[in-house]
Scaffold this active site. Structure first.
Site, short mmCIF file in Angstrom:
data_model
loop_
_atom_site.label_atom_id
_atom_site.label_comp_id
_atom_site.label_asym_id
_atom_site.label_seq_id
_atom_site.Cartn_x
_atom_site.Cartn_y
_atom_site.Cartn_z
N HIS A 12 0.80 -1.23 0.00
CA HIS A 12 0.00 0.00 0.00
C HIS A 12 0.84 1.29 0.00
O HIS A 12 0.33 2.34 0.38
CB HIS A 12 -0.98 -0.01 1.19
CG HIS A 12 -0.31 0.04 2.54
ND1 HIS A 12 -0.78 -0.66 3.63
CD2 HIS A 12 0.78 0.71 3.00
CE1 HIS A 12 -0.02 -0.43 4.68
NE2 HIS A 12 0.94 0.40 4.32
N HIS A 59 -1.26 5.12 9.70
CA HIS A 59 0.08 5.71 9.74
C HIS A 59 0.07 7.10 10.39
O HIS A 59 0.96 7.92 10.14
CB HIS A 59 0.65 5.84 8.33
CG HIS A 59 0.78 4.55 7.58
ND1 HIS A 59 -0.30 3.86 7.10
CD2 HIS A 59 1.88 3.84 7.23
CE1 HIS A 59 0.13 2.77 6.47
NE2 HIS A 59 1.44 2.73 6.54
N HIS A 193 10.35 -4.34 3.70
CA HIS A 193 10.89 -3.00 3.50
C HIS A 193 11.27 -2.35 4.82
O HIS A 193 10.73 -2.69 5.86
CB HIS A 193 9.95 -2.09 2.69
CG HIS A 193 8.63 -1.74 3.29
ND1 HIS A 193 7.68 -2.68 3.65
CD2 HIS A 193 8.06 -0.54 3.56
CE1 HIS A 193 6.60 -2.07 4.11
NE2 HIS A 193 6.81 -0.76 4.08
N GLU A 240 4.20 -5.00 8.56
CA GLU A 240 2.83 -4.80 8.06
C GLU A 240 2.22 -6.12 7.59
O GLU A 240 1.01 -6.21 7.37
CB GLU A 240 2.82 -3.78 6.91
CG GLU A 240 3.12 -2.37 7.41
CD GLU A 240 3.16 -1.33 6.30
OE1 GLU A 240 3.08 -0.15 6.62
OE2 GLU A 240 3.28 -1.70 5.11
FE LIG Z 1 2.55 1.32 5.38
#
Ligand SMILES: [Fe+2]
Length: 287
Positions: A12, A59, A193, A240
Site C-alpha cells: 500500500h 500511519h 521494506h 505490516e
Molecule cells: Fe505502510
C-alpha cells in the site's frame, strides 16, 4: 447467510497513489506492478463482493503515537480520507456497513479481543490505495467496508499468532452473520521494506517468497516468528505483514492461491499482490 469468498493482499505504499494520480500505470517502472491487478479486476468482476473487511495499519491519520490501539474496528456509516501530505489526492469517502461492524465487534469482544470501537474513523492510504488498485477510476466503490486497524507502528506490536487469531474470530463471525452477502477480506502493507536507519532500503526476496508460499495453507508455521525475528527478516516496516496474517486467519474454509504478483522495487518496497480463494464448508458440500 454471509459467505467469505476470499482474500486479496496488496502492498500500500503512498507512491502508488501518486503514480495513479499522474497516470503512470503504463510506465516501464510501474507497469510490472499495475499489470498484477489485471487478474484481481477479473476476479472481483466474477465474484462480486458486497462488503470488504480491510485489515490495515494507520500511519498517523486517525491514530497517533499518543493514543494507539492494538486493534480498532470501524463502525461508521462512511469513512473519510484527508490530506496525508504525500502528494496523493484526497480519496472520496467509502461507505461502511455499521450492522456488520457491530456484529464483528460483539463477536470479537466475546472472543476476548479488547478492541477499540470507532464510530468516527478516518482511513489513510493503507485503505484508500488498495481500493483504488482494486476498483480503478471509481469514485464510489462497489463494496462497503469494515476497516480493522492493527498496530504495526509503535512497539509492543501484537504477535503474528494474535493477528492470525483475530482473523479467525472475524471469519467465524462473518460466517454466523444472517444477511445474505458476499464478503471479501483484504490485508494491506508489506512485503519486506525498511524506511529508515542503517538498513534503509532493505529487501529480503527469499523471505518474501517464503511468506507468500506459507500464507496459502501453512500460515500457522509463520506464527513461530517473534516480532523481533520478523523485523530482522523483513525490515522494520515489513511487519505490516501482520495485516496479511489477519486476512488469512479470516479465511475459514478450503483456501487456494489463484493469483500472485511480486515485483521489486516500488519506492524502496518489495511489492506483492496475492488473491486467495475461500471455499466454505457449505460450498464444498454443495459442489
Ligand atoms: Fe505502510
Amino acid at each position: 447467510m454471509a459467505t467469505i469468498i476470499g482474500g486479496v493482499a496488496t502492498t500500500h505504499v503512498p507512491s502508488i497513489g501518486k503514480a495513479i494520480a499522474e497516470g503512470k500505470q503504463g510506465d516501464p517502472y510501474w507497469k510490472p506492478f499495475f499489470k498484477g491487478f489485471d487478474y484481481v479486476h477479473y476476479w472481483l468482476a466474477r465474484e462480486k463482493p458486497d462488503v470488504a473487511v480491510v485489515f490495515y495499519n494507520d500511519h498517523g491519520l486517525n491514530f497517533f503515537l499518543d493514543k494507539l490501539p492494538t486493534f480498532a474496528v470501524g463502525a461508521a456509516k462512511e469513512y473519510r480520507n484527508e490530506d496525508e501530505g504525500w502528494g496523493i489526492p484526497v480519496a472520496p469517502a467509502i461507505a461502511g456497513d455499521p450492522d456488520l461492524s457491530w456484529h464483528l465487534i460483539n463477536a470479537l469482544v466475546a472472543d476476548e479481543f479488547d478492541i477499540t470501537m470507532c464510530q468516527d474513523m478516518l482511513v489513510d492510504h493503507a485503505v484508500t490505495i488498495p481500493m483504488k488498485l482494486m476498483w480503478p477510476g471509481k469514485n464510489r466503490h462497489p463494496v462497503r467496508i469494515v476497516p480493522v486497524s492493527i498496530n504495526t507502528v509503535q512497539h509492543p506490536l501484537p504477535s503474528l499468532k494474535r493477528c492470525f487469531n483475530l482473523g479467525h474470530s472475524i471469519g467465524r463471525a462473518i460466517e454466523s452473520y444472517e444477511p445474505n452477502m458476499r464478503v471479501m477480506v483484504i490485508g494491506t502493507g508489506g512485503l519486506s521494506h525498511q524506511l529508515d536507519g542503517k538498513r534503509a532500503g532493505f529487501i529480503n526476496k527469499e523471505f518474501d517468497k517464503l511468506c507468500m508460499d506459507k500464507i496459502v495453507n501453512e500460515a500457522e508455521t509463520l506464527t513461530h516468528y517473534s516480532i523481533h525475528d520478523f523485523v530482522e527478516e523483513a525490515g522494520a516496516q515489513g511487519v505490516e505483514f501482520l495485516n496479511w496474517m489477519a486476512m488469512r486467519g479470516a479465511l475459514t474454509g478450503n483456501v487456494s492461491e489463484v493469483h500472485r504478483n511480486y515485483h521489486i522495487p516500488i519506492s524502496n518496497t518489495a511489492a506483492a499482490t496475492v488473491v486467495l480463494e475461500n471455499r466454505s464448508l457449505a460450498e464444498r458440500k454443495a459442489a
